[in-house]
Design an enzyme around this catalytic site. Sequence first.
Site, PDB file in Angstrom:
ATOM      1  N   HIS A   1       2.070 -10.991 -10.330  1.00  0.00           N
ATOM      2  CA  HIS A   1       2.417  -9.812 -11.133  1.00  0.00           C
ATOM      3  C   HIS A   1       2.734 -10.241 -12.565  1.00  0.00           C
ATOM      4  CE1 HIS A   1       3.931  -8.776  -6.964  1.00  0.00           C
ATOM      5  NE2 HIS A   1       3.103  -7.758  -7.182  1.00  0.00           N
TER       6      HIS A   1
ATOM      7  N   CYS B   1      -4.690   1.570   8.214  1.00  0.00           N
ATOM      8  CA  CYS B   1      -3.719   0.465   8.192  1.00  0.00           C
ATOM      9  C   CYS B   1      -2.547   0.889   7.323  1.00  0.00           C
ATOM     10  CB  CYS B   1      -4.324  -0.831   7.653  1.00  0.00           C
ATOM     11  SG  CYS B   1      -3.056  -2.131   7.457  1.00  0.00           S
TER      12      CYS B   1
ATOM     13  N   CYS C   1      -1.905  -1.523   4.349  1.00  0.00           N
ATOM     14  CA  CYS C   1      -2.790  -1.340   3.190  1.00  0.00           C
ATOM     15  C   CYS C   1      -2.666   0.062   2.604  1.00  0.00           C
ATOM     16  CB  CYS C   1      -4.249  -1.557   3.574  1.00  0.00           C
ATOM     17  SG  CYS C   1      -4.637  -3.216   4.128  1.00  0.00           S
TER      18      CYS C   1
ATOM     19  N   CYS D   1      -6.366  -5.161  11.245  1.00  0.00           N
ATOM     20  CA  CYS D   1      -6.665  -5.218   9.820  1.00  0.00           C
ATOM     21  C   CYS D   1      -6.853  -6.678   9.406  1.00  0.00           C
ATOM     22  CB  CYS D   1      -5.518  -4.608   9.016  1.00  0.00           C
ATOM     23  SG  CYS D   1      -5.608  -4.951   7.248  1.00  0.00           S
TER      24      CYS D   1
ATOM     25  N   HIS E   1      -3.794  -7.680   7.169  1.00  0.00           N
ATOM     26  CA  HIS E   1      -2.457  -7.710   7.739  1.00  0.00           C
ATOM     27  C   HIS E   1      -2.380  -8.295   9.151  1.00  0.00           C
ATOM     28  CE1 HIS E   1      -1.817  -4.888   4.408  1.00  0.00           C
ATOM     29  NE2 HIS E   1      -0.622  -5.406   4.410  1.00  0.00           N
TER      30      HIS E   1
ATOM     31  N   LYS F   1       3.234 -12.836  -1.585  1.00  0.00           N
ATOM     32  CA  LYS F   1       4.657 -12.877  -1.267  1.00  0.00           C
ATOM     33  C   LYS F   1       4.905 -13.347   0.159  1.00  0.00           C
ATOM     34  CE  LYS F   1       4.509  -8.209   0.268  1.00  0.00           C
ATOM     35  NZ  LYS F   1       5.215  -7.368   1.168  1.00  0.00           N
TER      36      LYS F   1
HETATM   37 ZN   LIG Z   1      -3.911  -3.855   6.178  1.00  0.00          ZN
END
Ligand SMILES: [Zn+2]
Length: 512
Positions: free
Chosen positions: A22, A128, A131, A153, A156, A306
């Site tokens: 970021h 998801c 997401c 996913c 994830h 992260k």
């Molecule tokens: Zn996802």
Amino acid sequence: MPERFTVTTPIYYVNDVPHIGHAYNEVATDVLARWHRMRGDDTFMLTGTDEHGQKIMRTAAAHDTSPQEWTDRLVETAWKPQLDLLDIANDDFIRTTEERHERGVKIFLQRLYDAGWIYHGEFEAEYCVGCEEYKTASDLVPGTGEYEGQLVCAIHSRPVETVREANYFFKLSEFQQQLLDLYADRPDYVQPEHVRNEVRSFVSQGLTDLSISRSTFDWGIEVPWDEDHVVYVWFEALLNYVTAIGYGVDDETFERRWPAVHIVGKDIARFHAVIWPAMQMAAGIPVSDHVFGHGWLLVGGEKMSKSKATGIEPRQITDVFGVDAFRYYFMRAIAFGSDGSFSWEDLDARYHSELANGLGNLASRAIAMVQKYRDGVVPDVAPVPEVAELLEASVTRADAAIDRFQIHEAIDQAMRIVDRLNGFVTEQAPWVLAKDDARQDELDAVLATLVQGIGTAAILLAPVMTRSTQSLWAAVGGEGEVRDQPIRSAHAWRGTGRVETIPPLFPRVEAQ
Ligand SMILES: [Zn+2]
């Protein structure tokens, strides 16, 4: 009339923990904004946070708090402090939970609805929550461990949810040709080239209509004509770019600030260069000036994240090297638009060779010589022509590089000045000239050249290193704030004609 330069970061997903990925986006956007301010452009930098959606509602509940309290806390304890830490001079900070955003979103949506771009339809798809996106079959992979035998996913690694909803849809499919025309007519609309090619090839395969509302939860902005639905978070988030500048309520501000330039990670370039321009066309507002998709920061070959060990907080770096070095390193070491690898070793090496030994040393030597040989008074003579020409050419090239978003090239032009001046000191050997009464004019020219060059470099580097350049500027006799100097004539600056001693700008950092 000054030129308009409105530039935006994406609004950051408030649940994320701010990391150097970021920070990279924030700093790059800030450097561009600062550069344009120093050109005298009517500049406006916007950033903010994306705060709606099911995942935020669930995380807030898991922390025994309301979504509003949860997002307030994250904005105040994580996101705004990161901007302060990194010297980001944003003009505005928009939160999607603000009333001005909600009002603008409703006006925008109503216009699309009235113009026939939105319809009601049935929908069933895999969703998801991580997401906040519907997934197609190609987005899913076989699960492992506790999810063995299910599709999960790919991002994830968790099962998706099958969602059946009656939703509102945006007729994205009708914009295929207009989008392809846009990319053809304005080749610099999407940059860099590889992102443009990716976006164009995606659109040329055909577009499907976009589901833009949800009725299974309520943490979002109500669809104005149907209170059972909230606007899909991605669709609504994109509208921050116009709701922050008065869309639908303050036409004068909106016309002054819009269109904008969007600086985004390449992974969300598609949202910004496909869905967003189609929304703009549907609403009858001008399409954004540019979408620039920059690369990813890689740590040990992996994208910063992260949730992985690669997550590095900016403070870990600024505590050791300082904010200026942080900003310099990421803008200098990575070609803007390409992926770049972060390593502590490379940061340490550049800090010492380019900043401490290159720029810092040059400044302290030059100032010491003006003090020793001329009692701190800069000789009032013209810089030597060879260096004067280099200064002017570097300023022109650096400024042109900024128009192409090539921040690293602009910095390179400034550092070429530093390198040339260091070479110039060695060649001219002022300590030899000083001993020879017949060569005092030569010594005057050398000292005047060094001071002029250092001041020029300070101006060119001011958008990148906000603190050390101000010290440098004051030390070589610059008046006022370096950030107020006209950057396009940086080579022609005039100061008080006196130098002042400065403490080391970039103190040595011991290996950790
Ligand atoms: Zn996802």
